[in-house]
Design an enzyme around this catalytic site. Structure first.
Site, PDB file in Angstrom:
ATOM      1  N   GLU A 116       0.970  -1.072   0.020  1.00  0.00           N
ATOM      2  CA  GLU A 116       0.086   0.153   0.042  1.00  0.00           C
ATOM      3  C   GLU A 116       0.690   1.230   0.167  1.00  0.00           C
ATOM      4  O   GLU A 116       2.097   1.157   0.169  1.00  0.00           O
ATOM      5  CB  GLU A 116      -0.808   0.047   1.301  1.00  0.00           C
ATOM      6  CG  GLU A 116      -1.826  -1.305   1.263  1.00  0.00           C
ATOM      7  CD  GLU A 116      -2.714  -1.364   2.342  1.00  0.00           C
ATOM      8  OE1 GLU A 116      -2.728  -0.399   3.339  1.00  0.00           O
ATOM      9  OE2 GLU A 116      -3.646  -2.332   2.336  1.00  0.00           O
ATOM     10  N   HIS A 241      -8.977   9.620   3.920  1.00  0.00           N
ATOM     11  CA  HIS A 241      -8.619   8.940   3.044  1.00  0.00           C
ATOM     12  C   HIS A 241      -8.919   9.402   1.683  1.00  0.00           C
ATOM     13  O   HIS A 241      -9.732  10.209   1.235  1.00  0.00           O
ATOM     14  CB  HIS A 241      -9.456   7.837   3.172  1.00  0.00           C
ATOM     15  CG  HIS A 241      -8.892   6.241   2.327  1.00  0.00           C
ATOM     16  ND1 HIS A 241      -8.926   6.177   1.116  1.00  0.00           N
ATOM     17  CD2 HIS A 241      -8.351   5.430   3.116  1.00  0.00           C
ATOM     18  CE1 HIS A 241      -8.237   5.136   0.851  1.00  0.00           C
ATOM     19  NE2 HIS A 241      -7.827   4.234   1.779  1.00  0.00           N
ATOM     20  N   ARG A 288      -1.045   8.974   2.102  1.00  0.00           N
ATOM     21  CA  ARG A 288      -2.248   9.339   2.033  1.00  0.00           C
ATOM     22  C   ARG A 288      -2.409  10.987   2.018  1.00  0.00           C
ATOM     23  O   ARG A 288      -3.394  11.489   1.322  1.00  0.00           O
ATOM     24  CB  ARG A 288      -3.114   8.663   3.162  1.00  0.00           C
ATOM     25  CG  ARG A 288      -3.221   7.234   2.965  1.00  0.00           C
ATOM     26  CD  ARG A 288      -4.004   6.775   4.066  1.00  0.00           C
ATOM     27  NE  ARG A 288      -4.457   5.287   3.937  1.00  0.00           N
ATOM     28  CZ  ARG A 288      -4.999   4.581   4.776  1.00  0.00           C
ATOM     29  NH1 ARG A 288      -5.263   4.923   5.964  1.00  0.00           N
ATOM     30  NH2 ARG A 288      -5.133   3.054   4.351  1.00  0.00           N
ATOM     31  N   ARG A 384      -0.644   8.696   9.506  1.00  0.00           N
ATOM     32  CA  ARG A 384      -0.548   7.098   9.388  1.00  0.00           C
ATOM     33  C   ARG A 384      -0.015   6.448   8.379  1.00  0.00           C
ATOM     34  O   ARG A 384      -0.404   6.838   7.257  1.00  0.00           O
ATOM     35  CB  ARG A 384      -1.880   6.724  10.021  1.00  0.00           C
ATOM     36  CG  ARG A 384      -2.015   5.118  10.155  1.00  0.00           C
ATOM     37  CD  ARG A 384      -3.223   4.627  10.499  1.00  0.00           C
ATOM     38  NE  ARG A 384      -4.079   5.082   9.613  1.00  0.00           N
ATOM     39  CZ  ARG A 384      -4.941   4.028   9.026  1.00  0.00           C
ATOM     40  NH1 ARG A 384      -4.731   2.606   9.215  1.00  0.00           N
ATOM     41  NH2 ARG A 384      -5.677   4.214   7.774  1.00  0.00           N
TER      42      ARG A 384
END
Length: 520
Positions: A116, A241, A288, A384
């Site tokens: 990811e 997100h 992100r 994060r």
């Protein structure tokens, strides 16, 4: 006076792993888990991507995972927390597999590792695209076999019990002695005393209009901690997100997992052009915060409501193996991911700060622990790294349980020295209608989305601060004179959380990670 050994507030992976560990290490402990909804309605259930853990020590290493986490956190992570989480990860994964969690494997029988955004290696263990749901299933099945754990559903914690409820003027140490809890079905408020209390209540997503979080994510644990006087910090760092399924309706948006971009999906503007190459050399695999700001900027430049995610070029058979539920959901919404572009938009997703907790999950309040998204362990810093959150909950759930068992075995609690009052609802009355609660909730969410969103400014933050003070004053007035209801409690917590996000955003004088003020 009935005193519980352990009170767990929240039934996601953080609360369940903590309770399971204590039950196994200290079988005589009386453990009660309370949750305001159904036992499985948690943030954990909606975690799609997986768990980041080093299992391939030839291609990968602890050092690489640590470095990726530090880079994503933009220089704001607590190194000790990162090292603890990364290095203890394999043992925690082994435990949940022993509890019955089924991670996907390749034909060779090894974990089918995904990758990811922000990760330099494939290290994500997963169960299709519903990893969180699989973990929640296995842990609930395991915990129901343990006789000294009781789960109370539809019980909403009103406030933590501290010396404040004895009318003491506190200057130094504050201790938690349990909580006042609303039994939603009977509409009665229980005084539940406890030697040790854990906050594991998840996120704050519904502070904003659009979020990937379930409807229960209203910052309840953080609201409780704020009112009890706990140290809460880094609330300005809200991760949005980048790719939630676009909807014309406010509320919970369906998440199109980070792993879809890790699989090779591309982002395009409404006129079909690729754009991530303009923002980061990693393109769709950037972290992100970078992706969310890039999408936000493209939407603002063009006046568009969304961008597209493009999966048309991907291997369809392998895509369906990895993301069957995402494909099915998009099909239900009218989009075939193999033939059509799918509209996506950034949405509030994850809180990187929270209730300050040390490496054992202890907060600034004695006998009160906090684990998972409601806590600030120092792992995430300013942003994060994808799929570190379920791991954080497992690692600190374990460490908090070990420390709690030590406290219980010492048995040096002062709880029996005090006579805490029952809940006093004198002077309150039932509301004829709930329209004011809904009105102020929508007002606050719209204000936070428009003034305290992905990109902030000094003037917008000052405006937001003035408005939240007005809203807080009116909500407090409603609360003081009304019979308590879940909707009122959620609004109260959301407003407390929003105030702190705004205050700490104003205090933040440097752009880092998820925080971006265009005036700095």
């Amino acid at each position: 006076m009935v005193v519980q050994d352990v009170l767990v507030i929240g039934s996601g992976i953080a609360g369940l792993s903590y309770a399971l560990k204590i039950a196994n290490q200290y079988p005589e402990a009386k453990i009660k888990i309370v949750t305001k909804g159904n036992e499985d309605e948690t943030n954990t259930k909606y975690a799609q991507g997986g768990v980041a853990v080093v299992t391939d020590f030839i291609q990968d290493s602890f050092e690489k995972h640590i470095e990726d986490t530090l880079i994503a956190g933009d220089g704001s992570c607590k190194l000790a927390a990162v090292e603890v989480v990364v290095k203890e990860a394999p043992e925690r994964i082994k435990e949940i597999v022993d509890w019955g969690v089924r991670f996907d494997k390749n034909p060779e029988g090894l974990y089918d590792l995904g990758r990811e955004g922000g990760h330099t290696e494939n290290r994500i263990v997963h169960h299709k695209d519903i990893t969180g749901r699989e973990i929640e299933r296995a842990m609930l099945e395991t915990i129901k076999k343990i006789t000294n754990v009781e789960i109370l559903t539809h019980h909403f914690v009103v406030d933590l019990i501290t010396e404040h409820h004895l009318g003491l003027d506190l200057k130094d140490e504050v201790t938690c002695y349990g909580a006042y809890i609303l039994d939603i079905e009977s509409q009665t408020i229980i005084r539940q005393l406890s030697k040790v209390t854990l906050l594991a209540t998840g996120g704050v997503g519904h502070v904003y209009k659009n979020t990937t979080n379930p409807i229960i994510a209203t910052g309840d644990g953080i609201g409780l901690a704020i009112r009890a006087g706990a140290s809460v910090s880094r609330m300005q760092f809200i991760q949005f997100h980048p790719t939630a399924f676009y909807s014309e309706f406010d509320g919970q948006l369906f998440l199109i997992s980070e792993a879809v971009r890790g699989f090779g999906a591309k982002l395009r503007t409404k006129d079909g052009n690729l754009f991530m190459h303009k923002y980061d050399e990693r393109e769709e695999l950037a972290s992100r915060d970078i992706l969310a700001r890039a999408i936000d900027n493209e939407m603002k430049l063009r006046g568009d409501d969304y961008v597209y995610i493009d999966c048309r070029h991907l291997d369809q058979e392998k895509f369906l193996e990895h993301f069957p539920n995402i494909y099915k959901k998009c099909k239900i919404e009218g989009y075939d991911m193999f033939t059509e572009l799918v509209p996506v938009v950034p949405a509030s997703h994850y809180l990187c700060g929270g209730i300050d907790a040390d490496l054992d999950g202890k907060t600034s309040i004695e006998n009160l622990f906090a684990v998972g998204e409601c806590s600030n362990s120092g792992l995430h810093g300013a942003n994060r790294l994808a799929s570190n959150s379920l791991l954080e909950a497992m690692v600190f759930g374990h460490r908090s349980a070990v420390k709690s068992v030590q406290l219980l075995q010492k048995n040096e609690f002062k709880i029996n020295n005090h006579q805490f009052p029952e809940w006093n609802a004198e002077g309150t009355q039932l509301q004829d209608e709930l329209v004011l609660i809904s009105y102020f909730r929508k007002q606050m969410q719209a204000m936070m989305s428009e003034l305290v969103g992905i990109v902030r400014s000094n003037s917008r933050l000052i405006m937001a601060q003035k408005r939240i003070i007005e809203i807080e004053k009116m909500v407090k007035e409603i609360y003081d004179f009304s019979v308590i209801s879940p909707k009122l409690l959620e609004l109260r917590n959301l407003v407390n959380v929003a105030q702190l996000i705004i205050e700490q955003s104003i205090a933040q004088q440097e752009n880092k990670g998820t925080f971006y003020n265009k005036d700095l």
